[in-house]
Write a protein that holds these residues in place. Structure first.
Motif, PDB file in Angstrom:
ATOM      1  N   GLU A   1       0.934  -1.130   0.109  1.00 17.38           N
ATOM      2  CA  GLU A   1       0.080  -0.194   0.023  1.00 17.38           C
ATOM      3  C   GLU A   1       0.903   1.310   0.049  1.00 17.38           C
ATOM      4  OE1 GLU A   1      -2.809   0.048   2.905  1.00 17.38           O
ATOM      5  OE2 GLU A   1      -3.956  -1.644   2.437  1.00 17.38           O
ATOM      6  N   LEU A   2       2.253   1.065   0.241  1.00 17.05           N
ATOM      7  CA  LEU A   2       3.058   2.386   0.448  1.00 17.05           C
ATOM      8  C   LEU A   2       3.599   2.566  -0.771  1.00 17.05           C
ATOM      9  CD1 LEU A   2       4.753   1.628   3.825  1.00 17.05           C
ATOM     10  CD2 LEU A   2       2.605   2.912   3.583  1.00 17.05           C
ATOM     11  N   ASP A   3       3.356   1.927  -1.785  1.00 21.19           N
ATOM     12  CA  ASP A   3       4.368   2.246  -2.883  1.00 21.19           C
ATOM     13  C   ASP A   3       4.002   3.381  -3.731  1.00 21.19           C
ATOM     14  OD1 ASP A   3       5.582  -0.204  -2.726  1.00 21.19           O
ATOM     15  OD2 ASP A   3       4.210  -1.533  -3.907  1.00 21.19           O
ATOM     16  N   HIS A   4       2.728   3.876  -3.543  1.00 22.78           N
ATOM     17  CA  HIS A   4       2.311   5.118  -4.353  1.00 22.78           C
ATOM     18  C   HIS A   4       2.203   6.261  -3.550  1.00 22.78           C
ATOM     19  CE1 HIS A   4      -0.951   3.596  -1.860  1.00 22.78           C
ATOM     20  NE2 HIS A   4      -1.651   4.653  -1.836  1.00 22.78           N
ATOM     21  N   VAL A   5       2.631   6.153  -2.275  1.00 21.77           N
ATOM     22  CA  VAL A   5       2.287   7.366  -1.383  1.00 21.77           C
ATOM     23  C   VAL A   5       3.391   8.542  -1.976  1.00 21.77           C
ATOM     24  CG1 VAL A   5       2.998   8.220   0.990  1.00 21.77           C
ATOM     25  CG2 VAL A   5       1.768   5.878   0.804  1.00 21.77           C
ATOM     26  N   ARG A   6       4.658   8.107  -1.977  1.00 21.88           N
ATOM     27  CA  ARG A   6       5.556   9.203  -2.158  1.00 21.88           C
ATOM     28  C   ARG A   6       5.297  10.189  -3.600  1.00 21.88           C
ATOM     29  NH1 ARG A   6      10.199  10.863   0.217  1.00 21.88           N
ATOM     30  NH2 ARG A   6      10.263   9.016   1.392  1.00 21.88           N
ATOM     31  N   PRO A   7       5.137   9.298  -4.590  1.00 23.67           N
ATOM     32  CA  PRO A   7       4.648  10.088  -5.829  1.00 23.67           C
ATOM     33  C   PRO A   7       3.575  10.494  -5.721  1.00 23.67           C
ATOM     34  CG  PRO A   7       4.733   7.420  -6.179  1.00 23.67           C
ATOM     35  CD  PRO A   7       5.306   7.812  -4.932  1.00 23.67           C
ATOM     36  N   LYS A   8       2.464  10.303  -5.057  1.00 21.38           N
ATOM     37  CA  LYS A   8       1.226  10.988  -5.200  1.00 21.38           C
ATOM     38  C   LYS A   8       1.392  12.202  -4.402  1.00 21.38           C
ATOM     39  CE  LYS A   8      -2.633   8.746  -4.561  1.00 21.38           C
ATOM     40  NZ  LYS A   8      -3.679   8.038  -4.178  1.00 21.38           N
ATOM     41  N   ALA A   9       2.427  12.278  -3.216  1.00 19.33           N
ATOM     42  CA  ALA A   9       2.348  13.384  -2.322  1.00 19.33           C
ATOM     43  C   ALA A   9       3.247  14.543  -2.991  1.00 19.33           C
ATOM     44  CB  ALA A   9       3.221  13.028  -0.931  1.00 19.33           C
ATOM     45  N   GLN A  10       4.175  14.227  -3.703  1.00 17.80           N
ATOM     46  CA  GLN A  10       4.787  14.735  -4.829  1.00 17.80           C
ATOM     47  C   GLN A  10       4.022  15.578  -5.768  1.00 17.80           C
ATOM     48  OE1 GLN A  10       7.925  11.924  -5.879  1.00 17.80           O
ATOM     49  NE2 GLN A  10       9.540  12.881  -4.538  1.00 17.80           N
ATOM     50  N   GLN A  11       3.181  14.664  -6.303  1.00 18.05           N
ATOM     51  CA  GLN A  11       2.214  15.104  -7.268  1.00 18.05           C
ATOM     52  C   GLN A  11       1.442  16.333  -7.139  1.00 18.05           C
ATOM     53  OE1 GLN A  11       0.187  12.063  -9.488  1.00 18.05           O
ATOM     54  NE2 GLN A  11      -1.460  13.698 -10.109  1.00 18.05           N
ATOM     55  N   LEU A  12       0.964  16.393  -5.545  1.00 20.72           N
ATOM     56  CA  LEU A  12       0.393  17.430  -4.901  1.00 20.72           C
ATOM     57  C   LEU A  12       1.144  18.382  -4.384  1.00 20.72           C
ATOM     58  CD1 LEU A  12      -2.395  15.031  -3.240  1.00 20.72           C
ATOM     59  CD2 LEU A  12      -2.579  16.612  -5.416  1.00 20.72           C
ATOM     60  N   GLY A  13       2.607  18.551  -4.851  1.00 17.56           N
ATOM     61  CA  GLY A  13       3.208  19.656  -4.160  1.00 17.56           C
ATOM     62  C   GLY A  13       4.110  19.448  -2.922  1.00 17.56           C
ATOM     63  N   VAL A  14       4.040  18.369  -2.325  1.00 19.51           N
ATOM     64  CA  VAL A  14       4.637  18.125  -0.907  1.00 19.51           C
ATOM     65  C   VAL A  14       6.127  18.070  -1.055  1.00 19.51           C
ATOM     66  CG1 VAL A  14       4.629  16.754   1.125  1.00 19.51           C
ATOM     67  CG2 VAL A  14       2.488  17.215  -0.074  1.00 19.51           C
ATOM     68  N   LYS A  15       6.646  18.943  -0.315  1.00 21.39           N
ATOM     69  CA  LYS A  15       8.308  18.866  -0.279  1.00 21.39           C
ATOM     70  C   LYS A  15       8.820  18.171   0.779  1.00 21.39           C
ATOM     71  CE  LYS A  15       8.716  23.504  -2.237  1.00 21.39           C
ATOM     72  NZ  LYS A  15       7.332  23.975  -2.437  1.00 21.39           N
ATOM     73  N   GLU A  16       8.297  17.948   1.836  1.00 22.99           N
ATOM     74  CA  GLU A  16       8.628  17.138   2.927  1.00 22.99           C
ATOM     75  C   GLU A  16       7.781  15.907   3.285  1.00 22.99           C
ATOM     76  OE1 GLU A  16      10.753  19.484   6.523  1.00 22.99           O
ATOM     77  OE2 GLU A  16       9.021  20.784   5.715  1.00 22.99           O
ATOM     78  N   ILE A  17       8.311  14.636   2.874  1.00 19.12           N
ATOM     79  CA  ILE A  17       7.478  13.677   3.032  1.00 19.12           C
ATOM     80  C   ILE A  17       8.598  12.786   3.882  1.00 19.12           C
ATOM     81  CG2 ILE A  17       6.621  11.562   1.384  1.00 19.12           C
ATOM     82  CD1 ILE A  17       6.761  13.611  -0.990  1.00 19.12           C
ATOM     83  N   PHE A  18       7.489  12.052   4.884  1.00 15.67           N
ATOM     84  CA  PHE A  18       8.012  11.222   5.801  1.00 15.67           C
ATOM     85  C   PHE A  18       7.264   9.958   5.532  1.00 15.67           C
ATOM     86  CE2 PHE A  18       9.215  15.297   7.270  1.00 15.67           C
ATOM     87  CZ  PHE A  18      10.491  14.989   8.077  1.00 15.67           C
ATOM     88  N   ILE A  19       8.158   8.790   5.338  1.00 17.34           N
ATOM     89  CA  ILE A  19       7.559   7.433   5.269  1.00 17.34           C
ATOM     90  C   ILE A  19       8.486   6.670   6.303  1.00 17.34           C
ATOM     91  CG2 ILE A  19       6.914   5.524   4.013  1.00 17.34           C
ATOM     92  CD1 ILE A  19       6.773   7.416   1.433  1.00 17.34           C
TER      93      ILE A  19
END
Length: 403
Positions: free
Chosen positions: A44-62
């Protein structure tokens, strides 16, 4: 509350939090930091980072919290044999305090002045997230979009997502997906047809376990070793806490163990119907009670059973970081110092059976319990006085009633 400049969001990448991410950016005009906890939900985590980046998020913590989740949250709970309302093994409830704890840490680390979550105003998770946040960050500012916006149905959320180009996986028939929560302990399903308590869910709703009817026709035996109340090895192989639960999940899933369909009482006063799969936890609970049966003193065991429903309610209602839960945990952990040994479990067609238990710290004494010659270890005449003394109040009451 003054308008926040920077918000830390508990972000799963699913429908609700993906919409929330965009909504926070538009409504609050604030920078959003996302935090996603890896607590065993896997792909379920595979899509999290690219989706957040697509929405303009700069700081992403997984963050990989799988070991911490099982070691510091699941295992302490299982030492108490916690079950809510006689059935629910608290798979969602026990994950929330860890997620909220880490969300607060990230918020403070990144200079956020608020946190946000995707729990609805009807559910328990809003309470769990926010009570944890207040316990760890008394000045916390909390944004709960479900209590503010008008996107109060899954259809409206899907429409919002489509309008803003947010990709969301849908069911093949085009309807709204189930609301699901997965972690190393369980997976839950709510919504859709499950909102009718008479409706029987189809077999394809289940994602972890095989249908018990299709499970192997031969039973399988598993041996679980315990130290101080925690499982430390499976079939002779020593494993980490997460490794133990993962191994038991695989075995339980293979044999169709751990399916549950219940209507539960939420803390906010609403009855809710949900389906759960907890294969490894179902095995672990049965095994833990089995090892306790030979290592705990009678009154220790009975005291734990008396306290367990209250302990379970504390977790269900969001009070993991409360002083009363900590106090109960200290008592429970004290009872576990001699809960050491091995349990053999039989797995077959959706069921778990005790098939043996042994311990160096066992209180089981065959010379006392035997029906054969006990060689004087127990004087059966002693039972006469014991019974007469315990019956004294009953005899006294009966005489009064006869008068």
């Amino acid at each position: 509350m003054s308008k926040p400049r920077k918000i830390a969001l508990a972000y799963s990448g699913g429908l609700d939090t993906s919409v929330i991410l965009k909504w926070l950016q538009d409504v609050y005009q604030a920078e959003v930091v996302t935090f996603t906890a890896d607590i065993g939900q896997g792909e379920e985590l595979d899509h999290v980072r690219p989706k957040a980046q697509q929405l303009g998020v700069k700081e992403i913590f997984i963050d990989d919290l799988r070991e911490e989740f099982v070691r510091d949250f699941v295992f302490p709970m299982f030492r108490a044999n916690a079950v809510y309302e006689g059935e629910y093994l608290l798979g969602t409830s026990i994950a929330r305090p860890l997620i909220a704890k880490r969300l607060v840490e990230i918020a403070r680390q990144t200079g956020c002045d608020a946190i946000a979550h995707g729990a609805t105003g009807k559910g328990n998770d809003q309470v769990r997230f926010e009570l944890t946040a207040y316990a760890l960050w008394p000045e916390a500012k909390i944004i709960a979009p479900w209590r503010e916006w008008d996107l109060n149905s899954r259809e409206r959320l899907l429409a919002y997502a489509e309008a803003h180009g947010i990709p969301i996986a849908k069911k093949k028939d085009g309807g709204s997906p189930y609301s699901m929560d997965a972690n190393a302990l369980h997976i839950s399903y709510e919504g859709g047809g499950l909102e009718d308590p008479w409706w029987c869910p189809p077999d394809d709703i289940w994602r972890l376990t095989v249908n018990p009817e299709d499970a192997p026709d031969e039973p399988e035996y598993v041996t679980i070793a315990f130290e101080r109340g925690d499982a430390v090895a499976v079939n002779g192989q020593r494993l980490s806490p997460y490794g133990v639960l993962d191994a038991l999940n695989r075995l339980g899933a293979k044999h169709g163990i751990g399916r549950l369909d219940i209507v539960e009482n939420r803390y906010v006063g609403i009855k809710s119907r949900g389906c759960y799969e907890t294969p490894g936890g179902t095995i672990l609970l049965k095994a833990h009670r089995a090892i306790e049966s030979i290592t705990l003193d009678r009154e220790q065991a009975h005291l734990k059973d008396d306290l367990m429903p209250r302990y379970a309610r504390l977790i269900y209602n969001g009070y993991w970081f409360s002083p009363e839960r900590r106090a109960l945990q200290a008592l429970i952990d004290d009872t576990q110092t001699r809960v050491n040994g091995e349990v053999r479990m039989k797995l077959f067609k959706g069921n778990v059976y005790n098939a043996g238990r042994r311990s160096q710290d066992s209180l089981f004494d065959a010379t006392l319990s035997t029906f054969e010659d006990d060689r004087g270890a127990y004087n059966q005449k002693d039972a006469e006085g014991f019974i007469r003394l315990n019956g004294l109040r009953l005899r006294t009451g009966a005489k009064r009633d006869r008068r």
